[in-house]
Scaffold this motif. Structure first.
Motif, short mmCIF file in Angstrom:
data_model
loop_
_atom_site.label_atom_id
_atom_site.label_comp_id
_atom_site.label_asym_id
_atom_site.label_seq_id
_atom_site.Cartn_x
_atom_site.Cartn_y
_atom_site.Cartn_z
N GLY A 134 0.79 -1.23 0.00
CA GLY A 134 0.00 0.00 0.00
C GLY A 134 0.82 1.27 0.00
N ILE A 135 2.12 1.19 -0.20
CA ILE A 135 2.95 2.40 -0.31
C ILE A 135 2.76 2.99 -1.70
CG2 ILE A 135 5.33 3.27 -0.34
CD1 ILE A 135 5.99 1.14 1.77
N VAL A 136 2.36 4.26 -1.74
CA VAL A 136 2.06 4.91 -3.02
C VAL A 136 3.05 6.01 -3.36
CG1 VAL A 136 -0.40 4.37 -2.89
CG2 VAL A 136 0.46 6.52 -1.90
N ALA A 137 3.88 6.40 -2.39
CA ALA A 137 4.86 7.46 -2.63
C ALA A 137 5.97 7.32 -1.60
CB ALA A 137 4.21 8.84 -2.53
N ALA A 138 7.16 7.78 -1.97
CA ALA A 138 8.30 7.67 -1.06
C ALA A 138 9.22 8.86 -1.21
CB ALA A 138 9.07 6.38 -1.31
N LEU A 139 9.75 9.31 -0.08
CA LEU A 139 10.81 10.31 -0.05
C LEU A 139 12.13 9.59 0.17
CD1 LEU A 139 9.27 13.10 2.22
CD2 LEU A 139 9.90 13.35 -0.19
N HIS A 140 13.09 9.89 -0.67
CA HIS A 140 14.41 9.29 -0.47
C HIS A 140 15.17 10.05 0.61
CE1 HIS A 140 18.73 8.50 -1.21
NE2 HIS A 140 18.27 7.29 -1.46
N MET A 141 15.70 9.31 1.58
CA MET A 141 16.52 9.91 2.63
C MET A 141 17.99 9.67 2.32
SD MET A 141 17.15 11.46 5.43
CE MET A 141 15.53 11.72 6.16
N GLU A 142 18.76 10.73 2.38
CA GLU A 142 20.19 10.63 2.08
C GLU A 142 20.82 9.49 2.88
OE1 GLU A 142 22.95 11.48 4.09
OE2 GLU A 142 21.82 11.96 5.91
N VAL A 143 21.88 8.89 2.31
CA VAL A 143 22.44 7.66 2.86
C VAL A 143 23.87 7.90 3.37
CG1 VAL A 143 22.57 5.15 2.50
CG2 VAL A 143 21.06 6.51 1.09
N ASP A 144 24.17 9.12 3.75
CA ASP A 144 25.50 9.46 4.29
C ASP A 144 26.60 9.01 3.33
OD1 ASP A 144 27.09 10.73 6.14
OD2 ASP A 144 27.23 9.02 7.49
N VAL A 145 26.44 9.40 2.07
CA VAL A 145 27.47 9.10 1.08
C VAL A 145 28.71 9.95 1.36
CG1 VAL A 145 25.79 8.50 -0.70
CG2 VAL A 145 26.58 10.87 -0.51
N ALA A 146 29.80 9.63 0.68
CA ALA A 146 31.00 10.45 0.79
C ALA A 146 30.64 11.89 0.45
CB ALA A 146 32.06 9.93 -0.17
N GLU A 147 31.25 12.84 1.14
CA GLU A 147 30.88 14.24 0.95
C GLU A 147 30.97 14.68 -0.50
OE1 GLU A 147 32.00 18.61 2.87
OE2 GLU A 147 32.61 16.76 3.88
N SER A 148 31.94 14.15 -1.22
CA SER A 148 32.10 14.52 -2.63
C SER A 148 30.96 14.01 -3.51
CB SER A 148 33.43 13.99 -3.16
OG SER A 148 33.50 12.58 -3.03
N ASP A 149 30.15 13.09 -2.98
CA ASP A 149 29.06 12.50 -3.75
C ASP A 149 27.68 13.05 -3.38
OD1 ASP A 149 30.54 10.89 -5.39
OD2 ASP A 149 30.23 9.04 -4.24
N ILE A 150 27.63 14.04 -2.50
CA ILE A 150 26.33 14.53 -2.02
C ILE A 150 25.45 15.00 -3.18
CG2 ILE A 150 25.21 16.41 -0.76
CD1 ILE A 150 27.29 16.06 1.42
N ALA A 151 25.98 15.86 -4.02
CA ALA A 151 25.18 16.37 -5.14
C ALA A 151 24.85 15.26 -6.12
CB ALA A 151 25.93 17.50 -5.85
N ARG A 152 25.78 14.33 -6.32
CA ARG A 152 25.52 13.22 -7.24
C ARG A 152 24.41 12.31 -6.72
NH1 ARG A 152 31.12 13.69 -8.62
NH2 ARG A 152 31.82 12.47 -6.83
N GLU A 153 24.33 12.15 -5.40
CA GLU A 153 23.26 11.33 -4.85
C GLU A 153 21.90 11.93 -5.18
OE1 GLU A 153 22.24 9.10 -0.69
OE2 GLU A 153 22.61 11.25 -0.54
N THR A 154 21.76 13.22 -4.96
CA THR A 154 20.49 13.88 -5.25
C THR A 154 20.14 13.77 -6.73
OG1 THR A 154 20.82 15.43 -3.42
CG2 THR A 154 19.22 16.06 -5.11
N ALA A 155 21.14 13.97 -7.59
CA ALA A 155 20.90 13.88 -9.03
C ALA A 155 20.50 12.46 -9.43
CB ALA A 155 22.15 14.31 -9.79
N MET A 156 21.14 11.46 -8.83
CA MET A 156 20.81 10.07 -9.14
C MET A 156 19.37 9.76 -8.75
SD MET A 156 22.34 6.52 -7.54
CE MET A 156 21.28 6.65 -6.08
#
Length: 277
Positions: free
Chosen positions: A43-65
């Motif tokens: 019954g899950i119809v929508a989800a918010l992705h929560m950041e996964v504590d990636v390497a700091e250099s990958d923060i923007a890339r995580e959001t873009a992915m």
């Protein structure tokens, strides 16, 4: 219908996750398709992705992915809670970039993996205040002994909306109710604070039961009520405590004495209001 406010996706071929090597059961790929197959049946119809504590250099890339994944046909993703570094002088410029990206609905900086003094810094606090008026919420992931620092942030930025992740991370396995209950009651008195009903199965023993969770749920329900409570799966971390289906079943049991309207608030309506979904 359920809005999942705390979904982690892990793609090790795309991003670096320095902490994963210390948690072997999670050191694997946990993809959107793998999550969605089970989530839709529940019954899950929508989800918010929560950041996964990636390497700091990958923060923007995580959001873009994650934004790219949300564009796939039938995706459940409706937004992202992005990682950030409020202790950095570059935060204001980063905030401006994020404000131009409506896919991002909020921020999180995991505080239990950094020195306690980090959130007490003048620059950190000044940058948190910058969230006022932006419609971006700030998720707080702290241990019970750190909740006083979360309270300080809420009091210093009363116009910013905060979310206390995982019910304040109680040590259920270690019988930490008495250490946890006072700080949770105190932070619940802050009107700009919402509690996230998430994560707690992972804090119990391998053989936890519903009875183990009941006192913790009852305490957050008594202090926050159902207008300031949202639900999150904490997938795939929830697999450490039984999995997504088990957690949803446990949540339904915990809410068995609650009105239908209050259940709707917890499972979807509060999330839609808080994150403007």
């Amino acid at each position: 219908m359920i809005v999942d406010t705390h979904l982690h996706l892990i793609y090790r071929d795309r991003l670096s996750y320095p902490w994963l090597s210390g948690v072997p059961p999670l050191d694997a790929d946990f993809t959107q398709d793998l999550y969605a197959r089970e989530a839709r049946r529940l019954g899950i119809v929508a989800a918010l992705h929560m950041e996964v504590d990636v390497a700091e250099s990958d923060i923007a890339r995580e959001t873009a992915m994650v934004k790219d994944l949300a564009g796939a046909e039938g995706s459940l993703l409706v937004g992202a809670i992005a990682a950030c570094r409020p202790e950095s002088p570059e935060f204001p410029a980063y905030l401006e970039t994020v404000l131009a990206n409506p896919f991002v609905r909020g921020f999180r900086r995991v505080l239990h993996v950094v020195p306690d003094a980090l959130s007490e810094g003048a620059l950190f606090r000044e940058n948190i205040k910058r969230l006022a008026g932006t419609d971006l919420n700030f998720d707080l992931c702290v241990l019970p002994h750190q909740i006083d620092r979360a309270i300080a942030l809420a009091d210093l930025a009363p116009d910013v909306s905060f979310v206390l992740d995982h019910c304040g991370v109680p040590d259920i396995k270690g019988g930490g109710f008495d250490i946890w209950k006072g700080p949770v009651a105190a932070i619940a008195r802050r009107p700009n604070m919402t509690v996230k009903l998430s994560g707690i199965p992972a804090y119990g023993s391998q053989h936890w039961t519903l009875e183990d969770l009941k006192p913790y749920f009852a305490h957050v329900a008594e202090n926050f009520g159902f207008d300031r409570m949202v639900w999150g799966s904490d997938w795939p971390v929830c697999t450490l405590g039984g999995g997504l289906s088990t957690w949803i079943g446990a949540t339904q049991a915990l809410l068995s004495g609650v009105s239908l309207e209050e259940k709707r608030r917890v499972f979807s309506e509060n999330a839609r209001r808080l994150w403007k979904l």
